[in-house]
Design a protein around this motif. Structure first.
Motif, mmCIF file in Angstrom:
data_model
loop_
_atom_site.group_PDB
_atom_site.id
_atom_site.type_symbol
_atom_site.label_atom_id
_atom_site.label_comp_id
_atom_site.label_asym_id
_atom_site.label_seq_id
_atom_site.Cartn_x
_atom_site.Cartn_y
_atom_site.Cartn_z
ATOM 1 N N LEU A 25 0.751 -1.230 -0.028
ATOM 2 C CA LEU A 25 -0.068 -0.050 0.142
ATOM 3 C C LEU A 25 0.964 1.128 -0.066
ATOM 4 O O LEU A 25 0.558 2.150 -0.703
ATOM 5 N N LEU A 26 2.000 1.317 0.776
ATOM 6 C CA LEU A 26 2.908 2.540 0.898
ATOM 7 C C LEU A 26 3.822 2.579 -0.679
ATOM 8 O O LEU A 26 3.687 3.594 -0.954
ATOM 9 N N GLU A 27 4.078 1.526 -1.423
ATOM 10 C CA GLU A 27 4.496 1.559 -2.442
ATOM 11 C C GLU A 27 3.334 2.105 -3.564
ATOM 12 O O GLU A 27 3.713 3.101 -4.465
ATOM 13 N N GLU A 28 2.174 1.794 -3.470
ATOM 14 C CA GLU A 28 1.275 2.234 -4.208
ATOM 15 C C GLU A 28 1.074 3.900 -4.069
ATOM 16 O O GLU A 28 0.770 4.637 -5.021
ATOM 17 N N ALA A 29 0.961 4.306 -2.621
ATOM 18 C CA ALA A 29 0.862 5.736 -2.373
ATOM 19 C C ALA A 29 1.960 6.498 -2.886
ATOM 20 O O ALA A 29 1.736 7.563 -3.674
ATOM 21 N N GLU A 30 3.125 6.015 -3.196
ATOM 22 C CA GLU A 30 4.286 6.550 -3.681
ATOM 23 C C GLU A 30 3.955 6.652 -5.129
ATOM 24 O O GLU A 30 4.362 7.690 -5.803
ATOM 25 N N MET A 31 3.502 5.584 -5.712
ATOM 26 C CA MET A 31 3.397 5.792 -7.032
ATOM 27 C C MET A 31 2.356 6.932 -7.487
ATOM 28 O O MET A 31 2.436 7.488 -8.418
ATOM 29 N N VAL A 32 1.342 6.751 -6.695
ATOM 30 C CA VAL A 32 0.039 7.983 -6.929
ATOM 31 C C VAL A 32 0.876 9.270 -6.746
ATOM 32 O O VAL A 32 0.643 10.379 -7.522
ATOM 33 N N ARG A 33 1.944 9.524 -5.779
ATOM 34 C CA ARG A 33 2.546 10.878 -5.557
ATOM 35 C C ARG A 33 3.356 11.048 -6.765
ATOM 36 O O ARG A 33 3.494 12.378 -7.261
ATOM 37 N N SER A 34 4.027 10.131 -7.311
ATOM 38 C CA SER A 34 4.968 10.367 -8.343
ATOM 39 C C SER A 34 4.283 10.771 -9.566
ATOM 40 O O SER A 34 4.527 11.470 -10.668
#
Length: 86
Positions: free
Chosen positions: A42-51
């Protein structure tokens, strides 16, 4: 006078066996808990959304990040609660 075959209250053989098994079981590696893997994803997905937002203010992306971070928090809190009961 008590009779020799009178049953006395106490733990059942099954509960004694379960207790012994729990005491003798090897301790699990906390890093292998499934909640940690789910939270990391979930944290990786949040980072992808931010990027993907490319450092611009995107309210939709920000809302999605908030959802993902809340889900990660909930999973980790549930894992800690389970560990406290174990």
């Amino acid at each position: 006078m008590s009779e020799p075959n009178t049953p006395r209250p106490g733990p059942s053989p099954a509960s004694v066996a379960a207790d012994l098994a729990a005491r003798n079981a090897p301790s699990a590696d906390p890093a292998e808990h499934p909640a940690l893997a789910a939270a990391a994803q979930l944290l990786e997905e949040a980072e992808m959304v931010r990027s993907a937002a490319d450092d611009e203010l995107d309210l939709g992306a920000l809302a999605r990040q908030a959802e993902l971070l809340t889900s990660a928090h909930d999973r980790l809190a549930a894992a800690l609660e389970d560990a406290g009961r174990g």
